[in-house]
Design an enzyme around this catalytic site. Structure first.
Site, PDB file in Angstrom:
ATOM      1  N   LYS A  93       0.831  -1.272   0.200  1.00 53.94           N
ATOM      2  CA  LYS A  93      -0.097  -0.039  -0.101  1.00 53.94           C
ATOM      3  C   LYS A  93       0.842   1.185  -0.024  1.00 53.94           C
ATOM      4  O   LYS A  93       0.686   2.195  -0.817  1.00 53.94           O
ATOM      5  CB  LYS A  93      -0.914  -0.118   1.242  1.00 53.94           C
TER       6      LYS A  93
ATOM      7  N   GLN B  18      -4.346  -1.805   9.830  1.00 50.72           N
ATOM      8  CA  GLN B  18      -4.063  -3.012   9.280  1.00 50.72           C
ATOM      9  C   GLN B  18      -4.768  -4.353   9.933  1.00 50.72           C
ATOM     10  O   GLN B  18      -4.228  -4.440  11.085  1.00 50.72           O
ATOM     11  CB  GLN B  18      -2.705  -3.185   8.816  1.00 50.72           C
TER      12      GLN B  18
ATOM     13  N   ASP C 293     -11.013   2.557   4.650  1.00 49.68           N
ATOM     14  CA  ASP C 293     -11.229   1.135   4.445  1.00 49.68           C
ATOM     15  C   ASP C 293     -12.834   1.058   4.478  1.00 49.68           C
ATOM     16  O   ASP C 293     -13.416  -0.182   4.102  1.00 49.68           O
ATOM     17  CB  ASP C 293     -10.866   0.451   5.583  1.00 49.68           C
TER      18      ASP C 293
END
Ligand code: NAP
Length: 295
Positions: free
Chosen positions: A54, A98, A121
């Site tokens: 990422k 994460q 997200d």
């Protein structure tokens, strides 16, 4: 093999170039780069590699990324402090934690601590609620990547019968909302481990999306000829012939299904690259919204 391969890598490369151009234009106007803050707790190698991927993608698109790496022992208080620091940081437009965390039991609390305006997200309940209501929101990156891939591959969605296998909060469930919303207009059936006779549903589908996390979940006898198949699954299977000792496979019995389908995504090189690309897109959108630029 007769199916058209839906090449996520190539699609993602084109999209990333578009996003990089938009980032450069936004930076010219605003005087700064969009910023993504990432919290990584512990040393899970798969998580480390996802975060590195990422960050590399951000750098290539001109997006600033700031990582807070915490020891596995940091716990709830340590992770919350990191999230709050990124929430308060004016140079950071987007925040992600994460997953999985070393203690999965605290994930919900941590996700709810992310500023919903920075929740790229799309896992915060406020953003999930907005998605259900069909409002502008951050849509989770994998479902968004699947939609973008189908659209750019000109797979007809309006009126299509779609079967989604898997009802997780990060893939299957949000994808079912996304594909059935007004403007996309697919008719969606959401299947899971308690679905009785899965093949009864998949055999009538125009599009089957598999997000089960189990190799061989979809076999050729389970689809109708000409169906479009999207394989979200990423599974490591032992392979002593490879330097890493494993290879990646999806949830679909690829060779046999490809011989019967009209289009199919490979693993790797299908949905995965689209997911990271949608993170870049969501980060740019977050920056625009914070500066009052809309979208
Ligand atoms: P998850 O949380 O484990 O959920 C799996 C879902 O699939 C569950 O709803 C489960 O049903 C259902 N399921 C499992 N086996 C099934 C079967 N045999 N028949 C019907 N339904 C079945 O997994 P996830 O996080 O959604 O991830 C799914 C897969 O996608 C994994 O391989 C993951 O690595 C991959 N993934 C890929 C990307 C990408 O960017 N390519 C991103 C995210 C995830 P129940 O609810 O009844 O248990």
């Amino acid at each position: 093999m007769s199916a058209r391969i839906l090449d996520g890598k190539a699609l993602a490369a084109g999209l990333r170039a578009e996003i990089a151009a938009e980032v450069a234009a936004w930076q010219d106007k605003s005087g700064r780069a969009p910023g993504l803050g990432v919290v990584l707790a512990g040393d899970n190698p798969a998580s480390r590699s996802y975060v590195t991927g990422k960050e590399k993608a951000c750098a290539a698109a001109g997006i600033l990324s700031r990582e807070i790496h915490l020891p596995a022992a940091a716990g709830r208080a340590g992770i919350l402090t990191a999230v709050q620091a990124l929430n308060a940081d004016e140079t950071i437009d987007a925040v992600l934690v994460q997953l999985p965390l070393p203690d999965p039991a605290i994930e919900r609390d941590i996700i709810e601590a992310i500023d919903p305006a920075k929740d790229v997200d799309g896992f915060h309940p406020l953003n999930i609620g907005r998605l259900v209501l069909g409002q502008t929101t951050f849509v989770p990156c994998t479902p968004l990547g699947v939609l973008e891939m189908l659209r750019r591959s000109e797979v007809p969605l309006a009126g299509a019968a779609v079967v989604v296998i898997g009802r997780s909060q990060i893939v299957g469930r949000p994808l079912s909302f996304l594909l059935s919303q007004k403007g996309v207009d697919a008719t969606v059936t959401l299947c899971h481990t308690r679905t009785f006779d899965l093949a009864r549903f998949t055999r009538t589908a125009d599009i089957v999306v598999v997000a089960a996390g189990r190799p061989g979940t979809l076999t050729a006898d389970m689809i109708r000829p000409g169906a479009v198949v999207v394989d979200v699954g990423v599974n490591r299977v032992p392979d002593p012939a490879r330097p890493a000792g494993y290879r990646l496979v999806g949830d679909v019995d690829f060779e046999a299904v490809a011989a019967k389908a009209s289009a199919i995504t490979p693993v790797p090189g299908g949905v995965g690259p689209m997911t990271v690309t949608m993170l870049l897109r969501n980060t740019l959108d977050a920056a625009r919204r914070r500066e009052g630029g809309g979208r």
